[in-house]
Scaffold this motif. Structure first.
Motif, PDB file in Angstrom:
ATOM      1  N   SER A 110       0.829  -1.213   0.000  1.00 33.46           N
ATOM      2  CA  SER A 110       0.000   0.000   0.000  1.00 33.46           C
ATOM      3  C   SER A 110       0.862   1.261   0.000  1.00 33.46           C
ATOM      4  O   SER A 110       0.573   2.216  -0.715  1.00 33.46           O
ATOM      5  CB  SER A 110      -0.966   0.006   1.187  1.00 33.46           C
ATOM      6  N   GLU A 111       1.946   1.258   0.777  1.00 32.08           N
ATOM      7  CA  GLU A 111       2.770   2.474   0.858  1.00 32.08           C
ATOM      8  C   GLU A 111       3.563   2.709  -0.428  1.00 32.08           C
ATOM      9  O   GLU A 111       3.791   3.847  -0.798  1.00 32.08           O
ATOM     10  CB  GLU A 111       3.715   2.387   2.058  1.00 32.08           C
TER      11      GLU A 111
ATOM     12  N   TRP B  23       1.177  15.546  -0.570  1.00 31.00           N
ATOM     13  CA  TRP B  23      -0.123  15.182  -1.141  1.00 31.00           C
ATOM     14  C   TRP B  23      -0.340  13.670  -1.058  1.00 31.00           C
ATOM     15  O   TRP B  23      -1.439  13.203  -0.760  1.00 31.00           O
ATOM     16  CB  TRP B  23      -0.229  15.700  -2.576  1.00 31.00           C
ATOM     17  N   GLN B  24       0.754  12.923  -1.299  1.00 27.55           N
ATOM     18  CA  GLN B  24       0.677  11.466  -1.210  1.00 27.55           C
ATOM     19  C   GLN B  24       0.351  11.006   0.214  1.00 27.55           C
ATOM     20  O   GLN B  24      -0.261   9.977   0.419  1.00 27.55           O
ATOM     21  CB  GLN B  24       2.032  10.872  -1.588  1.00 27.55           C
ATOM     22  N   GLU B  25       0.784  11.818   1.186  1.00 26.07           N
ATOM     23  CA  GLU B  25       0.602  11.444   2.590  1.00 26.07           C
ATOM     24  C   GLU B  25      -0.609  12.152   3.203  1.00 26.07           C
ATOM     25  O   GLU B  25      -0.727  12.244   4.419  1.00 26.07           O
ATOM     26  CB  GLU B  25       1.860  11.794   3.412  1.00 26.07           C
ATOM     27  N   ARG B  26      -1.521  12.651   2.349  1.00 29.28           N
ATOM     28  CA  ARG B  26      -2.615  13.491   2.851  1.00 29.28           C
ATOM     29  C   ARG B  26      -3.517  12.766   3.854  1.00 29.28           C
ATOM     30  O   ARG B  26      -4.052  13.380   4.764  1.00 29.28           O
ATOM     31  CB  ARG B  26      -3.422  14.073   1.687  1.00 29.28           C
ATOM     32  N   ARG B  27      -3.674  11.454   3.663  1.00 33.25           N
ATOM     33  CA  ARG B  27      -4.544  10.711   4.585  1.00 33.25           C
ATOM     34  C   ARG B  27      -3.977  10.723   5.995  1.00 33.25           C
ATOM     35  O   ARG B  27      -4.692  10.908   6.968  1.00 33.25           O
ATOM     36  CB  ARG B  27      -4.720   9.281   4.085  1.00 33.25           C
ATOM     37  N   LYS B  28      -2.659  10.542   6.073  1.00 37.48           N
ATOM     38  CA  LYS B  28      -2.023  10.547   7.396  1.00 37.48           C
ATOM     39  C   LYS B  28      -2.075  11.946   7.998  1.00 37.48           C
ATOM     40  O   LYS B  28      -2.262  12.097   9.205  1.00 37.48           O
ATOM     41  CB  LYS B  28      -0.569  10.081   7.287  1.00 37.48           C
ATOM     42  N   VAL B  29      -1.918  12.978   7.152  1.00 36.88           N
ATOM     43  CA  VAL B  29      -2.004  14.358   7.646  1.00 36.88           C
ATOM     44  C   VAL B  29      -3.406  14.596   8.217  1.00 36.88           C
ATOM     45  O   VAL B  29      -3.559  15.156   9.311  1.00 36.88           O
ATOM     46  CB  VAL B  29      -1.694  15.383   6.518  1.00 36.88           C
ATOM     47  N   ALA B  30      -4.424  14.134   7.481  1.00 39.52           N
ATOM     48  CA  ALA B  30      -5.809  14.328   7.927  1.00 39.52           C
ATOM     49  C   ALA B  30      -6.044  13.602   9.265  1.00 39.52           C
ATOM     50  O   ALA B  30      -6.686  14.159  10.168  1.00 39.52           O
ATOM     51  CB  ALA B  30      -6.772  13.815   6.863  1.00 39.52           C
ATOM     52  N   GLU B  31      -5.508  12.396   9.384  1.00 42.85           N
ATOM     53  CA  GLU B  31      -5.666  11.648  10.645  1.00 42.85           C
ATOM     54  C   GLU B  31      -5.019  12.398  11.805  1.00 42.85           C
ATOM     55  O   GLU B  31      -5.583  12.508  12.895  1.00 42.85           O
ATOM     56  CB  GLU B  31      -5.004  10.259  10.526  1.00 42.85           C
ATOM     57  N   LEU B 130       6.819  13.703   8.436  1.00 44.09           N
ATOM     58  CA  LEU B 130       6.155  14.680   7.556  1.00 44.09           C
ATOM     59  C   LEU B 130       4.674  14.893   7.909  1.00 44.09           C
ATOM     60  O   LEU B 130       4.250  16.043   8.104  1.00 44.09           O
ATOM     61  CB  LEU B 130       6.330  14.243   6.093  1.00 44.09           C
ATOM     62  N   PRO B 131       3.880  13.825   8.035  1.00 42.04           N
ATOM     63  CA  PRO B 131       2.459  14.067   8.352  1.00 42.04           C
ATOM     64  C   PRO B 131       2.255  14.785   9.685  1.00 42.04           C
ATOM     65  O   PRO B 131       1.361  15.626   9.805  1.00 42.04           O
ATOM     66  CB  PRO B 131       1.862  12.651   8.434  1.00 42.04           C
ATOM     67  N   ARG B 132       3.098  14.466  10.661  1.00 40.15           N
ATOM     68  CA  ARG B 132       2.943  15.093  11.977  1.00 40.15           C
ATOM     69  C   ARG B 132       3.323  16.578  11.928  1.00 40.15           C
ATOM     70  O   ARG B 132       2.605  17.429  12.470  1.00 40.15           O
ATOM     71  CB  ARG B 132       3.791  14.359  13.020  1.00 40.15           C
ATOM     72  N   VAL B 133       4.442  16.884  11.287  1.00 40.18           N
ATOM     73  CA  VAL B 133       4.891  18.282  11.245  1.00 40.18           C
ATOM     74  C   VAL B 133       3.909  19.127  10.426  1.00 40.18           C
ATOM     75  O   VAL B 133       3.552  20.248  10.811  1.00 40.18           O
ATOM     76  CB  VAL B 133       6.343  18.385  10.695  1.00 40.18           C
ATOM     77  N   VAL B 134       3.452  18.575   9.303  1.00 37.18           N
ATOM     78  CA  VAL B 134       2.504  19.332   8.464  1.00 37.18           C
ATOM     79  C   VAL B 134       1.183  19.539   9.221  1.00 37.18           C
ATOM     80  O   VAL B 134       0.640  20.652   9.252  1.00 37.18           O
ATOM     81  CB  VAL B 134       2.259  18.606   7.116  1.00 37.18           C
ATOM     82  N   ALA B 135       0.700  18.485   9.874  1.00 35.49           N
ATOM     83  CA  ALA B 135      -0.585  18.599  10.577  1.00 35.49           C
ATOM     84  C   ALA B 135      -0.510  19.619  11.708  1.00 35.49           C
ATOM     85  O   ALA B 135      -1.409  20.454  11.858  1.00 35.49           O
ATOM     86  CB  ALA B 135      -0.982  17.225  11.129  1.00 35.49           C
ATOM     87  N   ILE B 136       0.556  19.590  12.457  1.00 32.02           N
ATOM     88  CA  ILE B 136       0.673  20.520  13.590  1.00 32.02           C
ATOM     89  C   ILE B 136       0.835  21.963  13.063  1.00 32.02           C
ATOM     90  O   ILE B 136       0.332  22.908  13.667  1.00 32.02           O
ATOM     91  CB  ILE B 136       1.827  20.090  14.528  1.00 32.02           C
TER      92      ILE B 136
END
Lengths: 249, 252
Positions: A110-111, B23-31, B130-136
């Motif tokens: 998936s990743e 953008w590829q990691e947007r789901r994790k950013v949203a979470e 990346l998702p954590r830094v962008v989300a915060i």
């Protein structure tokens, strides 16, 4: 035990591998060749550097000196993970606790966006079946699994990669003898079916002598004995003999 | 200390380089955004209401005694949007979210989950940092806007109901509208964005650098929170100084 004919495995070559932590030498000029498709077990007492050795083979540690070649390529080569498929099954399983069993097993696909979600689901169930886990286990979280199940999920996750080299760190530690036997059989079956070069480090004499083509004995960062199980059984090294014959009574 | 600082800079640089993958990691950013909002919105609301209220309570009587009661709205609003909201929300987020991030990544490190990611050829910077830094970095400025509004409300409520102040709702908000300019709000948002990146990078760094089992996780959490607090307060001064020349913006 001969290496399988349908091998996809790759040879591993280690020369002069040295590693120290805080000035304390752990690996002291280790040399080893593992043939493609072979099952190689590295045994040794606690603190002999077995796990550190294994971590070097997959690039989780950087050696102080020496070189490791996997399939002819240096393990430190840029992008080696894209060219050679390697997997490691950790002592604790190394499953991501925030993900379900299915998500853990399908994580690589998936990743890296290698398959569609439907295909990933099919492959995940297929690989779980290989390690005798059912669809009902797919939705569970690692915290809901026993030690043996965690190891099996970790093996399923490694299988998804279709590895050419698979490393096992103490695959039967903390498991009862029956589960340990199952894990050992699974390692054998995997080697027979996918032909990956299999390298395991273990304390478990039964496992090593039961499944390995060759065994090495690591002592204070050096391999002091190397050979087939039969050769190792009669090897004259005194500590190896004590290690092999240690019994309560 | 210098090694720590060097590692922080390297992690920050690696996170910047990873930005095109966001953008590829947007789901994790949203979470992560959901988690941050869920964990801090109520606390932010409560904290801001009382900060605005106490500000009114402290300066209101003094201003009223000198016949300057009508200036209370502007004073509370400017204090909130330029200083108190960004700093207090950052402290809240560092304590509540930064500590959780350090604990989660620390636990992943100790229990070999991060090693497992590497063996799957997954980069922990893309997957975790990346998702954590962008989300915060998105969440904190949003919380600051929210904090401004609730803080102004808290200040106005105390100004209206406290007998020693008794500044009307209309007088409070009329002054607020006259005094607060867009630049003042932007000032606080810029600060909060910088603080957010700092909290994210510091917390992720401490988590990823965890060694030594459960005690190590505890140490990482403490270091993440303390280091974040120290850096927030140092950078608050530096940013306030740097932003002074841009203080004149547009009136709202």
């Amino acid at each position: 035990m001969p290496a399988t004919a349908t091998t996809t495995g790759i040879p591993v070559s280690i020369r002069g591998l040295r590693k120290s932590f805080g000035g304390e030498p752990v690996l002291q000029g280790l040399d080893l060749d593992v043939k493609a498709g072979e099952i190689f077990a590295l045994m040794g007492p606690s603190g002999s550097g077995k796990s550190v050795f294994l971590r070097h083979l997959i690039g989780l540690e950087t050696p102080d000196a020496g070189e490791i070649r996997v399939g002819g390529e240096l393990i430190s080569a840029e992008g080696i993970g894209d060219r050679i498929r390697m997997a490691m099954v950790f002592q604790s399983g190394g499953l991501l606790n925030s993900l379900t069993v299915a998500e853990n097993v399908g994580l690589y696909l998936s990743e890296h966006r290698l398959k569609s979600p439907a295909e990933i689901e099919r492959i995940v169930l297929e690989k779980l079946a290989v390690v005798e886990l059912g669809p009902e286990d797919a939705a569970k979280y690692p915290a809901e699994l026993s030690g043996g199940m965690k190891k099996r999920v970790a093996i399923a996750r490694a299988l998804v990669i279709e590895p050419q080299l698979i490393l096992f760190d103490e695959p039967t530690s903390e498991l009862d003898p029956l589960v340990a036997l199952t894990i050992g059989r699974e390692i054998l079956n995997l080697n027979a079916s996918i032909g990956a070069t299999t390298l395991l480090v273990t304390h478990d004499r039964d496992l090593a002598f039961g499944i390995a083509d060759r065994i090495g004995f690591l002592l204070e960062g050096e391999i002091v004995a190397l050979g087939t199980p039969e050769e190792i059984r009669v090897h004259p090294h005194p500590l190896l003999q004590r290690f092999l014959k240690a019994e309560f009574r | 200390m210098f090694r720590n600082l060097g590692e922080l800079v390297l992690l920050f640089a690696a996170t910047l380089r990873a930005l095109p993958r966001v953008w590829q990691e947007r789901r994790k950013v949203a979470e992560q955004l959901f988690d941050i909002g869920n964990a801090s919105l109520f606390m932010a609301c409560l904290l801001s209401l009382f900060i605005g209220g106490v500000l009114s309570l402290q300066v209101g009587p003094v201003l009223v005694e000198r016949g300057l009661g009508s200036a209370l709205g502007g004073l509370v609003a400017l204090s909130m949007c330029k200083e108190l909201a960004p700093v207090m929300m950052s402290v809240l987020i560092a304590g509540r979210i930064g500590s959780a991030m350090a604990a989660e990544l620390g636990s992943m490190r100790v229990y070999q989950e991060i090693d497992a990611l590497r063996t799957l050829n997954l980069n922990p910077i893309y997957f975790l940092v990346l998702p954590r830094v962008v989300a915060i970095s998105i969440a904190l400025p949003c919380l600051v806007i929210f904090s401004n509004l609730v803080g102004w409300l808290g200040g106005a409520l105390v100004a209206l109901h406290n007998d020693r102040i008794a500044v009307s709702w209309t007088a409070f908000f009329t002054d607020l509208q006259q005094q607060v300019e867009f630049g003042d709000i932007a000032n606080g948002l810029i600060k909060s964005f910088v603080f957010a990146v700092t909290i994210g990078v510091v917390s992720c760094h401490q988590g990823l650098a965890t060694i030594g089992g459960p005690r190590g996780i505890g140490r990482s959490v403490t270091k993440a929170v303390v280091n974040s607090f120290v850096l927030i307060l140092i950078m608050d001064y530096v940013l306030t100084r740097l932003l002074l020349p841009f203080d004149n913006g547009w009136a709202i």
